[in-house]
Motif scaffolding. Structure first.
Motif, PDB file in Angstrom:
ATOM      1  N   ARG A   1       0.830  -1.210   0.000  1.00  0.00           N
ATOM      2  CA  ARG A   1       0.000   0.000   0.000  1.00  0.00           C
ATOM      3  C   ARG A   1       0.856   1.249   0.000  1.00  0.00           C
ATOM      4  O   ARG A   1       2.016   1.240   0.414  1.00  0.00           O
ATOM      5  CB  ARG A   1      -0.952   0.035   1.200  1.00  0.00           C
ATOM      6  N   ARG A   2       0.231   2.332  -0.477  1.00  0.00           N
ATOM      7  CA  ARG A   2       0.804   3.678  -0.432  1.00  0.00           C
ATOM      8  C   ARG A   2      -0.165   4.523   0.391  1.00  0.00           C
ATOM      9  O   ARG A   2      -1.295   4.767  -0.015  1.00  0.00           O
ATOM     10  CB  ARG A   2       0.997   4.249  -1.837  1.00  0.00           C
ATOM     11  N   ARG A   3       0.287   4.984   1.545  1.00  0.00           N
ATOM     12  CA  ARG A   3      -0.617   5.615   2.500  1.00  0.00           C
ATOM     13  C   ARG A   3      -0.928   7.064   2.168  1.00  0.00           C
ATOM     14  O   ARG A   3      -1.969   7.593   2.592  1.00  0.00           O
ATOM     15  CB  ARG A   3      -0.004   5.543   3.902  1.00  0.00           C
TER      16      ARG A   3
ATOM     17  N   ILE B   1      -3.491 -11.352   6.033  1.00  0.00           N
ATOM     18  CA  ILE B   1      -2.075 -11.002   5.903  1.00  0.00           C
ATOM     19  C   ILE B   1      -1.760  -9.821   6.801  1.00  0.00           C
ATOM     20  O   ILE B   1      -0.828  -9.860   7.614  1.00  0.00           O
ATOM     21  CB  ILE B   1      -1.718 -10.674   4.441  1.00  0.00           C
ATOM     22  N   SER B   2      -2.564  -8.765   6.668  1.00  0.00           N
ATOM     23  CA  SER B   2      -2.391  -7.582   7.508  1.00  0.00           C
ATOM     24  C   SER B   2      -3.518  -6.601   7.193  1.00  0.00           C
ATOM     25  O   SER B   2      -4.293  -6.808   6.250  1.00  0.00           O
ATOM     26  CB  SER B   2      -1.037  -6.904   7.253  1.00  0.00           C
ATOM     27  N   ASN B   3      -3.592  -5.545   7.987  1.00  0.00           N
ATOM     28  CA  ASN B   3      -4.488  -4.443   7.649  1.00  0.00           C
ATOM     29  C   ASN B   3      -3.788  -3.127   7.943  1.00  0.00           C
ATOM     30  O   ASN B   3      -2.750  -3.085   8.603  1.00  0.00           O
ATOM     31  CB  ASN B   3      -5.831  -4.552   8.384  1.00  0.00           C
ATOM     32  N   ASP B   4      -4.349  -2.039   7.431  1.00  0.00           N
ATOM     33  CA  ASP B   4      -3.741  -0.725   7.587  1.00  0.00           C
ATOM     34  C   ASP B   4      -4.834   0.328   7.491  1.00  0.00           C
ATOM     35  O   ASP B   4      -5.864   0.114   6.834  1.00  0.00           O
ATOM     36  CB  ASP B   4      -2.689  -0.495   6.496  1.00  0.00           C
ATOM     37  N   THR B   5      -4.610   1.438   8.164  1.00  0.00           N
ATOM     38  CA  THR B   5      -5.537   2.561   8.103  1.00  0.00           C
ATOM     39  C   THR B   5      -4.990   3.598   7.140  1.00  0.00           C
ATOM     40  O   THR B   5      -3.884   4.136   7.344  1.00  0.00           O
ATOM     41  CB  THR B   5      -5.728   3.178   9.494  1.00  0.00           C
ATOM     42  N   ILE B   6      -5.750   3.869   6.075  1.00  0.00           N
ATOM     43  CA  ILE B   6      -5.309   4.781   5.016  1.00  0.00           C
ATOM     44  C   ILE B   6      -6.484   5.679   4.653  1.00  0.00           C
ATOM     45  O   ILE B   6      -7.482   5.204   4.088  1.00  0.00           O
ATOM     46  CB  ILE B   6      -4.837   4.004   3.768  1.00  0.00           C
ATOM     47  N   PRO B   7      -6.429   6.958   4.967  1.00  0.00           N
ATOM     48  CA  PRO B   7      -7.522   7.863   4.592  1.00  0.00           C
ATOM     49  C   PRO B   7      -7.664   7.933   3.068  1.00  0.00           C
ATOM     50  O   PRO B   7      -6.691   8.224   2.365  1.00  0.00           O
ATOM     51  CB  PRO B   7      -7.093   9.209   5.176  1.00  0.00           C
TER      52      PRO B   7
END
Length: 335
Positions: free
Chosen positions: A247-249, A292-298
């Motif tokens: 990802r690119r945040r 696999i994973s998660n991420d918070t990305i506005p």
């Protein structure tokens, strides 16, 4: 566990094949002569009376939890799966013959596959069920659901060379992409996409990735825009480095990598958006998912969702194939 896909409609999908068989072939390895939808299991779409086969796929809407008996009566062979579990094996050359099996099911919509083939002389197929509160009967059309065919628009992002392409045939999307990578501060690849507003997810089985580079990628992706430096999230099956959640945040920001398994295609991949939380999953069967994973990305409420392919070798095309693609939206905040 039922898949319970959102956005289903009444009916079931079929693919029609021709060939001379004494047992059911691997329809996934064959090219369908035609495909379409029907309200129930029927042989009406056939173009000939001998030497043909069907694969029916969709979802069975089970009204109550418990032990269910499923059966096929066919001439010639047939098989029935719930998800990846073979429940009924009625294969081979024979006259009208019933075979049944039992399976414990929760209430909800379960992935259903029925294969059938006809040699010569008579042909018939009937699919029946019996379970809690349901007497033995032909499965009614009201219990069959399908996900509408996914429509995607292809575009080359970031000046990918050479120009790529994307096409749908027999339920399989073939996406050919060049470009340097989907990574760093900006991307260069082929993107077959549609719009998504609010929460939702994309599921696909990557059936193959051409080995133009170990980091050639076949991915399910959500990105804010089609600009090369857009915020984006993907789950990719690579040709030589297994599965990755990347990802690119921020716009034009650096990219982040989380490794999944080292399993090669075919591999199921799934990307889920709930608000600004993005979660990447992989699976061997499309039923049992590993986070696999998660991420918070506005990201903006309206984004682009679809399939991304890069050869990781500018000037060379990488062709990847995907099937069982499902894009669904969900009410904001749904679990």
């Amino acid at each position: 566990t039922p898949e319970n896909p959102a956005g289903t409609v009444a009916g079931i999908n079929y693919r029609f094949y021709t060939g001379n068989w004494s047992a059911l072939p691997d329809f996934a390895s064959l090219v369908a002569v035609k495909e379409g939808t029907e309200s129930n299991f029927t042989l009406t779409p056939r173009t000939q009376n001998d030497n043909f086969g069907f694969r029916f796929t969709g979802y069975l809407d089970v009204p109550a939890a418990g032990t269910w008996t499923l059966a096929t009566t066919s001439d010639d062979g047939s098989r029935l799966w719930i998800g990846s579990t073979l429940v009924v094996d009625n294969d081979g050359l024979h006259g009208p013959q019933e075979r049944s099996g039992t399976i414990a099911l929760q209430a909800g919509r379960h992935a259903l596959t029925v294969d059938f083939f006809e040699g010569t002389v008579g042909e018939m197929l009937e699919v029946r069920w019996q379970g809690p509160g349901t007497a033995p009967q032909t499965i009614p059309a009201s219990a069959l659901r399908r996900v509408p065919t996914v429509t995607l628009t292809g575009i080359d992002i970031g000046g990918a060379i050479p120009a790529g392409g994307s096409s749908l045939s027999g339920g399989v999307w073939a996406v050919a992409g060049g470009g340097t990578d989907i990574w760093g501060n900006a991307d260069s690849f082929r993107f077959a996409h549609q719009g998504l507003t609010g929460d939702g997810e994309i599921v696909a089985r990557v059936t193959g990735v051409q080995a133009t580079d170990p980091w050639a990628k076949a991915a399910v992706m959500i990105r804010e825009t089609t600009a090369a430096n857009s915020r984006q999230v993907l789950v990719a099956a690579t040709s030589g480095n297994g599965v990755a959640f990347q990802r690119r945040r921020t716009t034009a920001g650096t990219s982040v990598h989380t490794a999944g398994s080292l399993t090669a295609a075919p591999r199921w991949v799934r990307l889920v958006r709930r608000g600004d939380v993005f979660s990447g999953y992989e699976s061997g069967d499309g039923e049992n998912w590993v986070l696999i994973s998660n991420d918070t990305i506005p990201m903006a409420a309206s984004v682009r969702i679809g399939l991304g392919v890069t050869s990781h070798r500018d000037g060379t095309l990488c062709t990847a194939t995907f099937d069982s693609i499902r894009i669904t939206s969900a009410p904001s905040g749904a679990g």
